[in-house]
Design a protein around this motif. Structure first.
Motif, mmCIF file in Angstrom:
data_model
loop_
_atom_site.group_PDB
_atom_site.id
_atom_site.type_symbol
_atom_site.label_atom_id
_atom_site.label_comp_id
_atom_site.label_asym_id
_atom_site.label_seq_id
_atom_site.Cartn_x
_atom_site.Cartn_y
_atom_site.Cartn_z
ATOM 1 N N UNK A 248 0.797 -1.410 0.089
ATOM 2 C CA UNK A 248 0.120 0.160 -0.011
ATOM 3 C C UNK A 248 0.866 1.464 -0.027
ATOM 4 N N UNK A 249 2.001 1.191 -0.669
ATOM 5 C CA UNK A 249 2.685 2.221 -0.753
ATOM 6 C C UNK A 249 2.365 3.135 -2.023
ATOM 7 N N UNK A 250 2.875 4.367 -2.307
ATOM 8 C CA UNK A 250 2.426 5.254 -3.181
ATOM 9 C C UNK A 250 3.543 6.020 -3.812
ATOM 10 N N UNK A 251 3.839 6.175 -5.241
ATOM 11 C CA UNK A 251 4.565 6.765 -5.927
ATOM 12 C C UNK A 251 4.176 7.608 -7.186
ATOM 13 N N UNK A 252 4.453 8.792 -7.184
ATOM 14 C CA UNK A 252 3.971 9.644 -8.247
ATOM 15 C C UNK A 252 4.620 9.268 -9.647
#
Length: 285
Positions: A248-252
């Protein structure tokens, strides 16, 4: 100790040569035997044949499917005398594959070390790779003298899978740096600046980095002969996307960076060095 080695691609061959030059008694296996002959060492007929001749095996192949075939396939390592022997997998794998393989080999009395490396052909030739190692600590300590023959730094990071996760995080940065540098150089050329001037300015300014240092000549000369291919970085970034989803990590940036190499693959640059991502941004290439 007699060591087996599987995978004589661009990086694997240089690591094998380095080990041989450092006095390691090496037996090798490669799908294409011709690639192995120049090493001047014994060549096994299959992974199963190889494991019967050695105490441990280093693997560095394209991806987890290739690693799986080498270990568990029809003539894979587990078909030979694998009990009490150690498999050291330097492939940049999928982290779930690593975790499962460690358990499966442990169940049949063998050992598995998760050991991807940072660096490419030139550092390998100089014995200056960086190794990330995860798995049983006593096995890490047993093989540390071998790692030191081709690595300047070796990091033990804990349980199986952790080394692979760190490698994937590193390669998000690696792929991102290369793509941004390539885009900036191409934009500069497209608005009328000389490539040599652009690279010099970036080297003195915000682009100053290990990546630009080692890829400068390729970018200047458009020599994209592979050290680390577009196909490989694309695969690694795909594995990294899975890691982000599962945690559930996030990256642009990750998706866009990955797809810059996806476009390079679409333009038939998959087998070229990953610095060939420059071609997708340059108007006249």
């Amino acid at each position: 100790m007699k060591i087996g080695f599987i995978g004589l691609g661009h990086l694997g061959k240089e690591i094998a040569k380095r080990l041989i030059s450092q006095g390691v008694d090496l037996v090798v296996y490669n799908r294409t035997k011709e690639k192995a002959k120049e090493l001047g060492v014994e060549i096994a007929d299959s992974p199963a044949d190889l494991i019967n001749k050695v105490d441990a095996v280093f693997i560095i192949v394209f991806d987890s499917e290739a690693s799986k075939k080498v270990i568990f396939g029809e003539k894979g390592l587990i078909k030979g005398e694998i009990k009490n022997k150690t498999i050291i997998d330097m492939t940049t794998n999928h982290y779930k594959y690593v975790e499962n393989t460690y358990k499966e080999l442990k169940n049949i009395g063998a050992f598995y070390i998760d050991a991807p490396v940072l660096g490419s052909v030139i550092p390998a030739q100089k014995g200056e790779l960086v190794s990330l190692v995860a798995g049983d600590k006593e096995k890490y300590e047993e093989f540390l003298p071998i790692f030191k023959k081709f690595c300047k730094s070796v990091y033990y990071v804990g349980e199986p899978g952790k080394a692979t996760k760190l490698k994937l995080i590193n390669n998000i940065v690696l792929g991102g740096f290369m793509s941004v540098l390539a885009e900036a150089i191409a934009i500069g050329e497209n608005v009328g600046f000389d490539k040599d001037l652009l690279i010099n300015i970036l080297s003195e300014g915000a682009g100053k980095s290990y990546i630009l240092d080692v890829k400068k000549q390729k970018l200047l000369t458009n020599d994209f002969s592979p050290h680390f291919s577009v196909d490989l970085i694309y695969k690694d970034l795909h594995y990294a996307q899975d890691l982000l989803k599962d945690t559930n990590a996030f990256s642009f940036i990750l998706q866009n960076v990955k797809e810059s190499y996806g476009k390079a693959r679409f333009l038939d640059c998959g087998s070229l060095d990953f610095s060939a991502v420059y071609k997708i941004f340059k108007k006249d290439t």
